[in-house]
Design a protein around this motif. Structure first.
Motif, PDB file in Angstrom:
ATOM      1  N   THR A   1      21.700  -2.044  21.635  1.00 51.71           N
ATOM      2  CA  THR A   1      22.447  -0.903  22.165  1.00 51.71           C
ATOM      3  C   THR A   1      21.692   0.357  21.789  1.00 51.71           C
ATOM      4  O   THR A   1      21.406   0.590  20.614  1.00 51.71           O
ATOM      5  N   ASP A   2      21.349   1.149  22.790  1.00 50.77           N
ATOM      6  CA  ASP A   2      20.671   2.425  22.570  1.00 50.77           C
ATOM      7  C   ASP A   2      21.591   3.561  22.976  1.00 50.77           C
ATOM      8  O   ASP A   2      22.325   3.465  23.975  1.00 50.77           O
ATOM      9  N   VAL A   3      21.527   4.653  22.224  1.00 49.96           N
ATOM     10  CA  VAL A   3      22.238   5.873  22.599  1.00 49.96           C
ATOM     11  C   VAL A   3      21.340   6.614  23.582  1.00 49.96           C
ATOM     12  O   VAL A   3      20.210   6.981  23.244  1.00 49.96           O
ATOM     13  N   GLU A   4      21.838   6.816  24.796  1.00 51.35           N
ATOM     14  CA  GLU A   4      21.070   7.481  25.849  1.00 51.35           C
ATOM     15  C   GLU A   4      21.328   8.991  25.880  1.00 51.35           C
ATOM     16  O   GLU A   4      20.433   9.773  26.154  1.00 51.35           O
ATOM     17  N   SER A   5      22.577   9.384  25.635  1.00 52.47           N
ATOM     18  CA  SER A   5      22.934  10.795  25.674  1.00 52.47           C
ATOM     19  C   SER A   5      24.336  10.965  25.084  1.00 52.47           C
ATOM     20  O   SER A   5      24.974   9.991  24.690  1.00 52.47           O
ATOM     21  N   TYR A   6      24.776  12.208  25.029  1.00 51.44           N
ATOM     22  CA  TYR A   6      26.122  12.527  24.544  1.00 51.44           C
ATOM     23  C   TYR A   6      26.836  13.392  25.580  1.00 51.44           C
ATOM     24  O   TYR A   6      26.204  14.156  26.321  1.00 51.44           O
ATOM     25  N   LYS A   7      28.174  13.272  25.625  1.00 50.95           N
ATOM     26  CA  LYS A   7      29.018  14.122  26.459  1.00 50.95           C
ATOM     27  C   LYS A   7      30.154  14.656  25.576  1.00 50.95           C
ATOM     28  O   LYS A   7      31.289  14.213  25.671  1.00 50.95           O
ATOM     29  N   PRO A   8      29.821  15.616  24.689  1.00 51.51           N
ATOM     30  CA  PRO A   8      30.836  16.095  23.744  1.00 51.51           C
ATOM     31  C   PRO A   8      32.015  16.784  24.431  1.00 51.51           C
ATOM     32  O   PRO A   8      31.849  17.456  25.447  1.00 51.51           O
ATOM     33  N   THR A   9      33.183  16.594  23.833  1.00 53.54           N
ATOM     34  CA  THR A   9      34.402  17.267  24.258  1.00 53.54           C
ATOM     35  C   THR A   9      35.230  17.602  23.016  1.00 53.54           C
ATOM     36  O   THR A   9      35.080  16.977  21.974  1.00 53.54           O
ATOM     37  N   SER A  10      36.088  18.588  23.163  1.00 51.86           N
ATOM     38  CA  SER A  10      37.084  18.892  22.126  1.00 51.86           C
ATOM     39  C   SER A  10      38.432  19.025  22.810  1.00 51.86           C
ATOM     40  O   SER A  10      38.608  19.892  23.668  1.00 51.86           O
ATOM     41  N   SER A  11      39.363  18.156  22.441  1.00 52.25           N
ATOM     42  CA  SER A  11      40.727  18.270  22.931  1.00 52.25           C
ATOM     43  C   SER A  11      41.457  19.249  22.030  1.00 52.25           C
ATOM     44  O   SER A  11      41.418  19.110  20.803  1.00 52.25           O
ATOM     45  N   VAL A  12      42.106  20.234  22.640  1.00 57.34           N
ATOM     46  CA  VAL A  12      42.750  21.298  21.872  1.00 57.34           C
ATOM     47  C   VAL A  12      44.240  21.351  22.202  1.00 57.34           C
ATOM     48  O   VAL A  12      44.616  21.791  23.287  1.00 57.34           O
ATOM     49  N   PRO A  13      45.094  20.908  21.276  1.00 61.68           N
ATOM     50  CA  PRO A  13      46.533  21.118  21.446  1.00 61.68           C
ATOM     51  C   PRO A  13      46.896  22.463  20.832  1.00 61.68           C
ATOM     52  O   PRO A  13      46.682  22.683  19.643  1.00 61.68           O
ATOM     53  N   MET A  14      47.396  23.382  21.630  1.00 63.20           N
ATOM     54  CA  MET A  14      47.636  24.749  21.148  1.00 63.20           C
ATOM     55  C   MET A  14      49.057  25.191  21.447  1.00 63.20           C
ATOM     56  O   MET A  14      49.497  25.155  22.604  1.00 63.20           O
ATOM     57  N   THR A  15      49.766  25.616  20.414  1.00 64.38           N
ATOM     58  CA  THR A  15      51.053  26.262  20.616  1.00 64.38           C
ATOM     59  C   THR A  15      50.788  27.605  21.286  1.00 64.38           C
ATOM     60  O   THR A  15      49.887  28.343  20.870  1.00 64.38           O
ATOM     61  N   ALA A  16      51.533  27.907  22.329  1.00 69.76           N
ATOM     62  CA  ALA A  16      51.332  29.142  23.077  1.00 69.76           C
ATOM     63  C   ALA A  16      51.700  30.345  22.215  1.00 69.76           C
ATOM     64  O   ALA A  16      52.855  30.490  21.808  1.00 69.76           O
ATOM     65  N   VAL A  17      50.701  31.188  21.930  1.00 74.41           N
ATOM     66  CA  VAL A  17      50.899  32.409  21.139  1.00 74.41           C
ATOM     67  C   VAL A  17      50.416  33.578  21.984  1.00 74.41           C
ATOM     68  O   VAL A  17      49.208  33.852  22.056  1.00 74.41           O
ATOM     69  N   GLN A  18      51.358  34.239  22.658  1.00 74.63           N
ATOM     70  CA  GLN A  18      51.012  35.351  23.529  1.00 74.63           C
ATOM     71  C   GLN A  18      50.327  36.439  22.710  1.00 74.63           C
ATOM     72  O   GLN A  18      50.769  36.792  21.620  1.00 74.63           O
ATOM     73  N   GLY A  19      49.223  36.947  23.235  1.00 76.67           N
ATOM     74  CA  GLY A  19      48.455  37.971  22.532  1.00 76.67           C
ATOM     75  C   GLY A  19      47.241  37.401  21.815  1.00 76.67           C
ATOM     76  O   GLY A  19      46.316  38.145  21.494  1.00 76.67           O
ATOM     77  N   ASP A  20      47.222  36.089  21.570  1.00 75.61           N
ATOM     78  CA  ASP A  20      46.030  35.475  20.996  1.00 75.61           C
ATOM     79  C   ASP A  20      44.988  35.420  22.109  1.00 75.61           C
ATOM     80  O   ASP A  20      45.266  34.922  23.200  1.00 75.61           O
ATOM     81  N   PRO A  21      43.763  35.922  21.866  1.00 77.62           N
ATOM     82  CA  PRO A  21      42.781  35.976  22.947  1.00 77.62           C
ATOM     83  C   PRO A  21      42.414  34.615  23.527  1.00 77.62           C
ATOM     84  O   PRO A  21      42.150  34.505  24.729  1.00 77.62           O
ATOM     85  N   VAL A  22      42.398  33.567  22.700  1.00 75.46           N
ATOM     86  CA  VAL A  22      42.066  32.236  23.225  1.00 75.46           C
ATOM     87  C   VAL A  22      43.196  31.748  24.137  1.00 75.46           C
ATOM     88  O   VAL A  22      42.950  31.293  25.254  1.00 75.46           O
ATOM     89  N   PHE A  23      44.455  31.855  23.674  1.00 71.41           N
ATOM     90  CA  PHE A  23      45.575  31.431  24.523  1.00 71.41           C
ATOM     91  C   PHE A  23      45.597  32.229  25.819  1.00 71.41           C
ATOM     92  O   PHE A  23      45.718  31.667  26.908  1.00 71.41           O
ATOM     93  N   ASP A  24      45.483  33.553  25.720  1.00 67.31           N
ATOM     94  CA  ASP A  24      45.560  34.389  26.921  1.00 67.31           C
ATOM     95  C   ASP A  24      44.462  34.016  27.923  1.00 67.31           C
ATOM     96  O   ASP A  24      44.703  33.942  29.132  1.00 67.31           O
ATOM     97  N   PHE A  25      43.249  33.745  27.425  1.00 71.78           N
ATOM     98  CA  PHE A  25      42.131  33.362  28.294  1.00 71.78           C
ATOM     99  C   PHE A  25      42.395  32.013  28.964  1.00 71.78           C
ATOM    100  O   PHE A  25      42.279  31.874  30.184  1.00 71.78           O
ATOM    101  N   VAL A  26      42.757  31.011  28.164  1.00 70.00           N
ATOM    102  CA  VAL A  26      42.990  29.664  28.701  1.00 70.00           C
ATOM    103  C   VAL A  26      44.196  29.664  29.642  1.00 70.00           C
ATOM    104  O   VAL A  26      44.177  29.028  30.695  1.00 70.00           O
ATOM    105  N   ASP A  27      45.242  30.396  29.286  1.00 69.13           N
ATOM    106  CA  ASP A  27      46.424  30.472  30.148  1.00 69.13           C
ATOM    107  C   ASP A  27      46.074  31.129  31.484  1.00 69.13           C
ATOM    108  O   ASP A  27      46.588  30.730  32.534  1.00 69.13           O
TER     109      ASP A  27
END
Length: 160
Positions: A54-80
């Motif tokens: 078995t050889d590693v050919e490549s990677y497909k990284p991901t990050s699953s993010v469970p986020m409580t909605a916090v209005q005013g947080d720049p990350v939440f506002d952007f993703v929303d």
């Protein structure tokens, strides 16, 4: 030798669009987050072998993010905002920076890697009487760019 606290591995997401974008810390409303490297492998057993390879050919990284909605947080506002317009393709693209705060800083900047990313909205809502939650996935695109990141100035500098 010592354990590394989760708070010493920071994730910054480029929020906003174009030149108006800025690096925002992913953290408010997020109680857990990992980078899944998703190795892409190939399996072969040659005719003269009894056991395969078995050889590693490549990677497909991901990050699953469970986020409580916090209005005013720049990350939440952007993703929303991406969720509301059901952004796809280039409209769903941004940048993510993984910062290794547990390593030695030089001039306030820590070793880091920056990636283009695509933001995937998984779901939005929650249980009655509880807070809204937005679950999204950061899909890393292409190869990482090694460098340093200064959390105070929020500046990424690519390695020479």
């Amino acid at each position: 030798m010592g354990k590394i606290k989760r708070s010493k591995f920071a994730t910054f997401l480029k929020t906003g669009s174009g030149s108006g974008g800025s690096w925002s810390l992913v953290g408010e409303g997020v109680t857990g987050m990992t980078v899944s490297y998703n190795p892409q492998t190939s399996d072969e057993t040659y005719i003269h072998q009894d056991s395969g390879t078995t050889d590693v050919e490549s990677y497909k990284p991901t990050s699953s993010v469970p986020m409580t909605a916090v209005q005013g947080d720049p990350v939440f506002d952007f993703v929303d905002g991406l969720r509301k317009k059901r952004a796809v393709l280039d409209e769903a693209r941004s940048e993510v920076c993984l910062v290794y705060l547990y390593e030695t800083a030089t001039g306030g900047a820590y070793p880091a890697e920056k990636n283009t990313c695509s933001i995937q909205i998984d779901d939005f809502g929650g249980e009655g009487g509880g807070s809204n939650v937005i679950n999204f996935t950061i899909n890393f695109v292409g190869d990482p760019v090694p460098g340093t990141f200064n959390p105070s100035t929020k500046a990424f500098t690519e390695d020479a």
